[in-house]
Design a protein around this motif. Structure first.
Motif, PDB file in Angstrom:
ATOM      1  N   ASN A 113       1.314   1.496 -10.433  1.00  0.00           N
ATOM      2  CA  ASN A 113       1.328   0.103 -10.865  1.00  0.00           C
ATOM      3  C   ASN A 113       2.731  -0.484 -10.813  1.00  0.00           C
ATOM      4  O   ASN A 113       2.931  -1.638 -10.397  1.00  0.00           O
ATOM      5  CB  ASN A 113       0.766   0.006 -12.285  1.00  0.00           C
ATOM      6  CG  ASN A 113       0.618  -1.426 -12.759  1.00  0.00           C
ATOM      7  OD1 ASN A 113       0.483  -2.334 -11.957  1.00  0.00           O
ATOM      8  ND2 ASN A 113       0.658  -1.630 -14.070  1.00  0.00           N
ATOM      9  N   THR A 114       3.730   0.314 -11.211  1.00  0.00           N
ATOM     10  CA  THR A 114       5.109  -0.178 -11.226  1.00  0.00           C
ATOM     11  C   THR A 114       5.616  -0.465  -9.817  1.00  0.00           C
ATOM     12  O   THR A 114       6.106  -1.564  -9.521  1.00  0.00           O
ATOM     13  CB  THR A 114       6.023   0.846 -11.915  1.00  0.00           C
ATOM     14  OG1 THR A 114       5.566   1.068 -13.252  1.00  0.00           O
ATOM     15  CG2 THR A 114       7.456   0.348 -11.947  1.00  0.00           C
ATOM     16  N   LEU A 115       5.511   0.518  -8.931  1.00  0.00           N
ATOM     17  CA  LEU A 115       6.007   0.326  -7.567  1.00  0.00           C
ATOM     18  C   LEU A 115       5.171  -0.704  -6.809  1.00  0.00           C
ATOM     19  O   LEU A 115       5.697  -1.463  -5.987  1.00  0.00           O
ATOM     20  CB  LEU A 115       6.019   1.659  -6.820  1.00  0.00           C
ATOM     21  CG  LEU A 115       7.005   2.709  -7.337  1.00  0.00           C
ATOM     22  CD1 LEU A 115       7.004   3.935  -6.424  1.00  0.00           C
ATOM     23  CD2 LEU A 115       8.414   2.134  -7.442  1.00  0.00           C
ATOM     24  N   GLY A 116       3.863  -0.732  -7.054  1.00  0.00           N
ATOM     25  CA  GLY A 116       3.029  -1.734  -6.406  1.00  0.00           C
ATOM     26  C   GLY A 116       3.387  -3.150  -6.827  1.00  0.00           C
ATOM     27  O   GLY A 116       3.404  -4.075  -5.999  1.00  0.00           O
ATOM     28  N   SER A 117       3.689  -3.338  -8.103  1.00  0.00           N
ATOM     29  CA  SER A 117       4.095  -4.665  -8.588  1.00  0.00           C
ATOM     30  C   SER A 117       5.427  -5.087  -7.981  1.00  0.00           C
ATOM     31  O   SER A 117       5.605  -6.245  -7.574  1.00  0.00           O
ATOM     32  CB  SER A 117       4.187  -4.659 -10.112  1.00  0.00           C
ATOM     33  OG  SER A 117       2.938  -4.320 -10.689  1.00  0.00           O
ATOM     34  N   LEU A 118       6.368  -4.152  -7.918  1.00  0.00           N
ATOM     35  CA  LEU A 118       7.661  -4.465  -7.295  1.00  0.00           C
ATOM     36  C   LEU A 118       7.500  -4.817  -5.820  1.00  0.00           C
ATOM     37  O   LEU A 118       8.126  -5.760  -5.331  1.00  0.00           O
ATOM     38  CB  LEU A 118       8.611  -3.272  -7.456  1.00  0.00           C
ATOM     39  CG  LEU A 118       9.133  -2.999  -8.868  1.00  0.00           C
ATOM     40  CD1 LEU A 118       9.932  -1.695  -8.886  1.00  0.00           C
ATOM     41  CD2 LEU A 118       9.992  -4.156  -9.360  1.00  0.00           C
ATOM     42  N   GLY A 124       0.809  -1.220   0.000  1.00  0.00           N
ATOM     43  CA  GLY A 124       0.000   0.000   0.000  1.00  0.00           C
ATOM     44  C   GLY A 124       0.838   1.263   0.000  1.00  0.00           C
ATOM     45  O   GLY A 124       0.529   2.229  -0.714  1.00  0.00           O
ATOM     46  N   GLY A 125       1.915   1.262   0.785  1.00  0.00           N
ATOM     47  CA  GLY A 125       2.784   2.435   0.813  1.00  0.00           C
ATOM     48  C   GLY A 125       3.461   2.689  -0.520  1.00  0.00           C
ATOM     49  O   GLY A 125       3.581   3.845  -0.959  1.00  0.00           O
ATOM     50  N   THR A 160       2.965   5.967  -2.790  1.00  0.00           N
ATOM     51  CA  THR A 160       4.167   6.734  -3.144  1.00  0.00           C
ATOM     52  C   THR A 160       4.307   6.863  -4.659  1.00  0.00           C
ATOM     53  O   THR A 160       4.626   7.936  -5.182  1.00  0.00           O
ATOM     54  CB  THR A 160       5.410   6.058  -2.557  1.00  0.00           C
ATOM     55  OG1 THR A 160       5.263   5.954  -1.133  1.00  0.00           O
ATOM     56  CG2 THR A 160       6.661   6.858  -2.872  1.00  0.00           C
ATOM     57  N   GLY A 161       4.073   5.749  -5.364  1.00  0.00           N
ATOM     58  CA  GLY A 161       4.145   5.807  -6.823  1.00  0.00           C
ATOM     59  C   GLY A 161       3.095   6.716  -7.426  1.00  0.00           C
ATOM     60  O   GLY A 161       3.361   7.446  -8.392  1.00  0.00           O
ATOM     61  N   ALA A 162       1.876   6.700  -6.867  1.00  0.00           N
ATOM     62  CA  ALA A 162       0.827   7.575  -7.381  1.00  0.00           C
ATOM     63  C   ALA A 162       1.175   9.046  -7.160  1.00  0.00           C
ATOM     64  O   ALA A 162       0.970   9.881  -8.050  1.00  0.00           O
ATOM     65  CB  ALA A 162      -0.506   7.236  -6.703  1.00  0.00           C
ATOM     66  N   ALA A 163       1.718   9.369  -5.977  1.00  0.00           N
ATOM     67  CA  ALA A 163       2.089  10.762  -5.703  1.00  0.00           C
ATOM     68  C   ALA A 163       3.232  11.214  -6.600  1.00  0.00           C
ATOM     69  O   ALA A 163       3.195  12.310  -7.176  1.00  0.00           O
ATOM     70  CB  ALA A 163       2.464  10.913  -4.235  1.00  0.00           C
ATOM     71  N   PHE A 164       4.253  10.359  -6.738  1.00  0.00           N
ATOM     72  CA  PHE A 164       5.381  10.717  -7.600  1.00  0.00           C
ATOM     73  C   PHE A 164       4.948  10.818  -9.058  1.00  0.00           C
ATOM     74  O   PHE A 164       5.361  11.732  -9.787  1.00  0.00           O
ATOM     75  CB  PHE A 164       6.496   9.676  -7.455  1.00  0.00           C
ATOM     76  CG  PHE A 164       7.680   9.932  -8.323  1.00  0.00           C
ATOM     77  CD1 PHE A 164       8.622  10.893  -7.976  1.00  0.00           C
ATOM     78  CD2 PHE A 164       7.857   9.222  -9.505  1.00  0.00           C
ATOM     79  CE1 PHE A 164       9.723  11.139  -8.785  1.00  0.00           C
ATOM     80  CE2 PHE A 164       8.949   9.459 -10.321  1.00  0.00           C
ATOM     81  CZ  PHE A 164       9.885  10.427  -9.963  1.00  0.00           C
ATOM     82  N   GLY A 165       4.115   9.882  -9.509  1.00  0.00           N
ATOM     83  CA  GLY A 165       3.645   9.927 -10.887  1.00  0.00           C
ATOM     84  C   GLY A 165       2.791  11.148 -11.162  1.00  0.00           C
ATOM     85  O   GLY A 165       2.861  11.734 -12.259  1.00  0.00           O
ATOM     86  N   LEU A 167       4.818  -6.045  -4.415  1.00  0.00           N
ATOM     87  CA  LEU A 167       4.141  -7.340  -4.327  1.00  0.00           C
ATOM     88  C   LEU A 167       5.118  -8.489  -4.535  1.00  0.00           C
ATOM     89  O   LEU A 167       5.117  -9.474  -3.771  1.00  0.00           O
ATOM     90  CB  LEU A 167       3.018  -7.403  -5.361  1.00  0.00           C
ATOM     91  CG  LEU A 167       2.236  -8.720  -5.436  1.00  0.00           C
ATOM     92  CD1 LEU A 167       1.557  -9.023  -4.113  1.00  0.00           C
ATOM     93  CD2 LEU A 167       1.220  -8.668  -6.568  1.00  0.00           C
ATOM     94  N   LEU A 168       5.975  -8.375  -5.536  1.00  0.00           N
ATOM     95  CA  LEU A 168       6.959  -9.421  -5.784  1.00  0.00           C
ATOM     96  C   LEU A 168       7.954  -9.526  -4.622  1.00  0.00           C
ATOM     97  O   LEU A 168       8.288 -10.634  -4.172  1.00  0.00           O
ATOM     98  CB  LEU A 168       7.710  -9.134  -7.088  1.00  0.00           C
ATOM     99  CG  LEU A 168       6.900  -9.236  -8.383  1.00  0.00           C
ATOM    100  CD1 LEU A 168       7.752  -8.821  -9.580  1.00  0.00           C
ATOM    101  CD2 LEU A 168       6.369 -10.648  -8.574  1.00  0.00           C
ATOM    102  N   TYR A 169       8.410  -8.390  -4.145  1.00  0.00           N
ATOM    103  CA  TYR A 169       9.374  -8.392  -3.039  1.00  0.00           C
ATOM    104  C   TYR A 169       8.764  -9.017  -1.779  1.00  0.00           C
ATOM    105  O   TYR A 169       9.415  -9.829  -1.096  1.00  0.00           O
ATOM    106  CB  TYR A 169       9.826  -6.961  -2.760  1.00  0.00           C
ATOM    107  CG  TYR A 169      10.637  -6.815  -1.504  1.00  0.00           C
ATOM    108  CD1 TYR A 169      11.976  -7.189  -1.475  1.00  0.00           C
ATOM    109  CD2 TYR A 169      10.060  -6.307  -0.343  1.00  0.00           C
ATOM    110  CE1 TYR A 169      12.723  -7.055  -0.318  1.00  0.00           C
ATOM    111  CE2 TYR A 169      10.803  -6.165   0.812  1.00  0.00           C
ATOM    112  CZ  TYR A 169      12.132  -6.543   0.823  1.00  0.00           C
ATOM    113  OH  TYR A 169      12.873  -6.415   1.978  1.00  0.00           O
ATOM    114  N   SER A 170       7.531  -8.673  -1.470  1.00  0.00           N
ATOM    115  CA  SER A 170       6.878  -9.219  -0.279  1.00  0.00           C
ATOM    116  C   SER A 170       6.641 -10.719  -0.427  1.00  0.00           C
ATOM    117  O   SER A 170       6.833 -11.488   0.533  1.00  0.00           O
ATOM    118  CB  SER A 170       5.558  -8.495  -0.022  1.00  0.00           C
ATOM    119  OG  SER A 170       5.770  -7.107   0.178  1.00  0.00           O
ATOM    120  N   ALA A 171       6.226 -11.143  -1.615  1.00  0.00           N
ATOM    121  CA  ALA A 171       5.978 -12.567  -1.832  1.00  0.00           C
ATOM    122  C   ALA A 171       7.262 -13.376  -1.697  1.00  0.00           C
ATOM    123  O   ALA A 171       7.294 -14.423  -1.017  1.00  0.00           O
ATOM    124  CB  ALA A 171       5.359 -12.784  -3.216  1.00  0.00           C
TER     125      ALA A 171
END
Length: 209
Positions: free
Chosen positions: A129-134, A81-82, A86-91, A136-140
């Protein structure tokens, strides 16, 4: 009559003494020096034993087998979520910059505002989408490695970051996999170094002494 009155006074005095009333009274000054055998001194401000105000145990009761700190699975939701926010604000900021740059020759009108708004929303969604995907992969990968090894340390962080970079760039061939893995390894290594910097500095100071 006098005898009756005297006996009545005696009876009243006896009952009063039995119930604690009457008789010689004691002031606080007289009772100040009386030791309280087997009792701890009470707080002058709170009429409670100060020992009960000190918490020697944990404030919360944990279930059997639960850890005192949150694991990677609990932190995964916050991380994902963070990163999305963060990605939405930066984008959005990047989209606003690009929109103003591309429409700098246009007058302030509705078409320009619509174009800037489209750029803001497009860039915000892309980075989220980019930071959220990263994340998600990192957490998994982090949860899988933690459950596999049965331990939680910086090695899990570095391994999860490296595998995340490799998988995210796997569409670019072996060179892309290598670059993604190197980027993930570098970022997570710097993060682990930052978390352990105080401990490492303390160890170096003790060795120098």
């Amino acid at each position: 009559m006098e005898g009756g009155g005297g006996s009545g006074n005696k009876t009243t005095g006896g009952l009063a003494g039995f119930f604690g009333a009457g008789g010689a009274g004691y002031s606080h000054a007289d009772l100040a020096g009386v030791p309280l055998t087997g009792m701890n001194p009470l707080s002058p401000y709170l009429n409670v034993d100060p020992r009960y105000l000190v918490q020697d145990t944990d404030e919360f009761i944990l279930p059997t087998g639960a850890n005192k700190t949150r694991g990677r699975f609990e932190l995964a939701f916050f991380t994902i979520g963070g990163c999305c926010m963060t990605g939405a604000a930066f984008g959005a900021m990047n989209g606003l910059r690009l929109g103003l740059k591309e429409t700098q020759n246009m007058a302030w009108s509705k078409p320009r505002n619509v174009q800037i708004l489209n750029m803001v929303t497009r860039q915000g969604a892309l980075w989220a989408n980019t930071l959220g995907s990263l994340a998600l992969l990192y957490s998994a990968f982090g949860v899988i490695i933690e459950k596999t090894r049965g331990a939680e340390d910086d090695l899990n962080t570095v391994a999860a970051g490296t595998m995340t970079g490799m998988l995210y760039k796997c569409t670019g061939g072996l060179r892309g996999v290598a670059r993604g893995g190197l980027a993930g390894l570098t970022l997570t290594s710097l993060y682990a170094l930052y978390n352990n910097w105080e401990h490492m500095r303390g160890s170096l100071l003790q060795q120098s002494l």
